[in-house]
Design an enzyme around this catalytic site. Sequence first.
Site, PDB file in Angstrom:
ATOM      1  N   ASN A 198      40.748  74.619  17.711  1.00  0.00           N
ATOM      2  CA  ASN A 198      40.539  73.187  18.033  1.00  0.00           C
ATOM      3  C   ASN A 198      40.248  72.350  16.785  1.00  0.00           C
ATOM      4  O   ASN A 198      39.327  72.670  16.035  1.00  0.00           O
ATOM      5  CB  ASN A 198      39.384  73.028  19.016  1.00  0.00           C
ATOM      6  N   TYR A 253      33.848  69.389  32.321  1.00  0.00           N
ATOM      7  CA  TYR A 253      34.525  70.219  33.327  1.00  0.00           C
ATOM      8  C   TYR A 253      33.725  71.504  33.553  1.00  0.00           C
ATOM      9  O   TYR A 253      33.243  72.121  32.604  1.00  0.00           O
ATOM     10  CB  TYR A 253      35.940  70.569  32.885  1.00  0.00           C
ATOM     11  N   ARG A 265      48.541  77.365  31.795  1.00  0.00           N
ATOM     12  CA  ARG A 265      48.609  77.246  30.339  1.00  0.00           C
ATOM     13  C   ARG A 265      49.756  78.071  29.763  1.00  0.00           C
ATOM     14  O   ARG A 265      49.957  78.104  28.553  1.00  0.00           O
ATOM     15  CB  ARG A 265      47.291  77.707  29.714  1.00  0.00           C
ATOM     16  N   TYR A 316      52.553  76.887  27.221  1.00  0.00           N
ATOM     17  CA  TYR A 316      52.132  76.714  25.829  1.00  0.00           C
ATOM     18  C   TYR A 316      51.795  78.076  25.205  1.00  0.00           C
ATOM     19  O   TYR A 316      52.348  78.442  24.164  1.00  0.00           O
ATOM     20  CB  TYR A 316      50.919  75.794  25.793  1.00  0.00           C
ATOM     21  N   GLY A 331      30.136  73.383  32.015  1.00  0.00           N
ATOM     22  CA  GLY A 331      30.030  73.005  30.599  1.00  0.00           C
ATOM     23  C   GLY A 331      29.563  74.143  29.704  1.00  0.00           C
ATOM     24  O   GLY A 331      29.281  73.948  28.527  1.00  0.00           O
ATOM     25  N   LYS A 332      29.485  75.364  30.276  1.00  0.00           N
ATOM     26  CA  LYS A 332      29.028  76.502  29.454  1.00  0.00           C
ATOM     27  C   LYS A 332      30.163  77.085  28.621  1.00  0.00           C
ATOM     28  O   LYS A 332      29.935  77.908  27.731  1.00  0.00           O
ATOM     29  CB  LYS A 332      28.429  77.596  30.350  1.00  0.00           C
ATOM     30  N   ARG A 368      42.031  65.323  24.699  1.00  0.00           N
ATOM     31  CA  ARG A 368      41.343  66.357  23.931  1.00  0.00           C
ATOM     32  C   ARG A 368      39.862  65.988  23.954  1.00  0.00           C
ATOM     33  O   ARG A 368      39.491  64.813  23.842  1.00  0.00           O
ATOM     34  CB  ARG A 368      41.845  66.403  22.482  1.00  0.00           C
ATOM     35  N   GLU A 380      52.443  81.231  26.142  1.00  0.00           N
ATOM     36  CA  GLU A 380      53.549  82.188  26.020  1.00  0.00           C
ATOM     37  C   GLU A 380      54.661  81.643  25.131  1.00  0.00           C
ATOM     38  O   GLU A 380      55.362  82.403  24.466  1.00  0.00           O
ATOM     39  CB  GLU A 380      54.096  82.575  27.411  1.00  0.00           C
TER      40      GLU A 380
HETATM   41  N1  UDP Z   1      36.927  69.306  28.750  1.00  0.00           N
HETATM   42  C1  UDP Z   1      35.891  68.710  29.479  1.00  0.00           C
HETATM   43  N2  UDP Z   1      36.040  67.414  29.843  1.00  0.00           N
HETATM   44  C2  UDP Z   1      37.132  66.662  29.511  1.00  0.00           C
HETATM   45  C3  UDP Z   1      38.169  67.265  28.750  1.00  0.00           C
HETATM   46  C4  UDP Z   1      38.034  68.590  28.383  1.00  0.00           C
HETATM   47  O1  UDP Z   1      34.883  69.364  29.796  1.00  0.00           O
HETATM   48  O2  UDP Z   1      37.156  65.488  29.898  1.00  0.00           O
HETATM   49  C5  UDP Z   1      36.782  70.720  28.352  1.00  0.00           C
HETATM   50  C6  UDP Z   1      37.977  71.589  28.732  1.00  0.00           C
HETATM   51  O3  UDP Z   1      37.845  72.043  30.045  1.00  0.00           O
HETATM   52  C7  UDP Z   1      37.853  72.704  27.701  1.00  0.00           C
HETATM   53  C8  UDP Z   1      37.284  72.008  26.476  1.00  0.00           C
HETATM   54  O4  UDP Z   1      36.722  70.793  26.946  1.00  0.00           O
HETATM   55  O5  UDP Z   1      36.948  73.686  28.142  1.00  0.00           O
HETATM   56  C9  UDP Z   1      38.324  71.710  25.396  1.00  0.00           C
HETATM   57  O6  UDP Z   1      39.395  71.017  25.974  1.00  0.00           O
HETATM   58  P1  UDP Z   1      40.634  70.455  25.161  1.00  0.00           P
HETATM   59  O7  UDP Z   1      41.597  69.892  26.158  1.00  0.00           O
HETATM   60  O8  UDP Z   1      40.168  69.582  24.082  1.00  0.00           O
HETATM   61  O9  UDP Z   1      41.286  71.728  24.449  1.00  0.00           O
HETATM   62  P2  UDP Z   1      41.486  73.277  24.823  1.00  0.00           P
HETATM   63  O10 UDP Z   1      40.573  73.976  23.882  1.00  0.00           O
HETATM   64  O11 UDP Z   1      41.103  73.528  26.249  1.00  0.00           O
HETATM   65  O12 UDP Z   1      42.918  73.529  24.568  1.00  0.00           O
END
Ligand code: UDP
Length: 345
Positions: free
Chosen positions: A204, A238, A172, A175, A241-242, A220, A177
Amino acid sequence: MDEVYRVIQEDIQTIIEELCEFKGKITDKTFLVTGGAGFLGSWFCDILNVFGARVICLDNLSSGSKKNIKHLTKNKNFKFINADVCSFNTHEKIDYIAHLASIASPPLYQKFPVQTLDANVIGTRNMLELARRNDIKSFLFTSTSEIYGNPPDEAIPTPESYYGYVNPYGQRSMYDEGKRAAESYCYSYFIKYNLPIRIARIFNTYGPRLDIKSTSQYGRVIIKFIYQALNNKPITVYGDGKQTRSFCYITDQMEGLFKLFMTPKINGEVVNIGNSEEISILRLARKVKKLTKSNSKITFQPLPPDDPRRRCPDLTKAKKLLNFKPKVSLQKGLKRMIDWQKRIR
Ligand code: UDP
């Protein structure tokens, strides 16, 4: 198409009503909006257009889309320029700059890491120089909650005074940095040249125009889950999910950004803009499934590296400085997003 645009029109109207005190400062002024064809940028252009501003919309379409601004292009006060923020220059007199240009989706900035860094570092410097030459009235830089990295529980909700816990050499970093360096550029131009900069740390945000076609690939989370649920495809959580996020609906986000951009006598301020209703990603998946009455299965996939564990803004400063308080609950915003998705399918 008219039906689709109606949802956007209603949201624009909501935003306009909140911002009418600034109309006099906007009408007939020239605004440069970098990243103007992107998700947030196109909402910016719409609002400025309603208030009667002249808008120069700069975008290299790396993640933005002409579709988002097509309806504005016939307007004589609107000009779209397809160019790179790192090298763009103009001799036109500009009154305000809103500098939003950057890829923001994690999988997409990982695919284009150098461009992402360049847009934020070189692009920001270029825009600050343009601002300096134009004796600008206000310069809004859209930074991100990502500059906080992966904050510990003690720093949740996260205030602007938290310095961040960021991996400078990882998935990451281009983005995070990039945005941190850009903030530092803004600060330097503020103290050295007294440039009227304001920095929004955006959490978000979701709303109509998040592009399902690209987000199904570059996802997203909200729009991806809604798309999966409506199409009875597996909802892909992902990790366990916590991990949590706090989601802000577009009308609230725009209100906060414009207040920060336009409020007098707050040059140099850095303010979190978002919604502090924190939810785990697994609960979000269940909520989307329920609201869409979907038969989708919730499935689990590996958590990407450096995925922040918790994210939630402390909005005390936004409330105090801007009288900003988000109004749209996640429940209400999700229903609206689902409605929007159904219309564009
Ligand atoms: N995420 C997920 N499944 C997906 C896409 C994203 O569980 O198919 C999770 C991701 O790992 C993160 C959160 O949702 O923890 C938000 O992801 P996003 O890409 O929307 O934005 P971030 O806040 O990570 O920049």
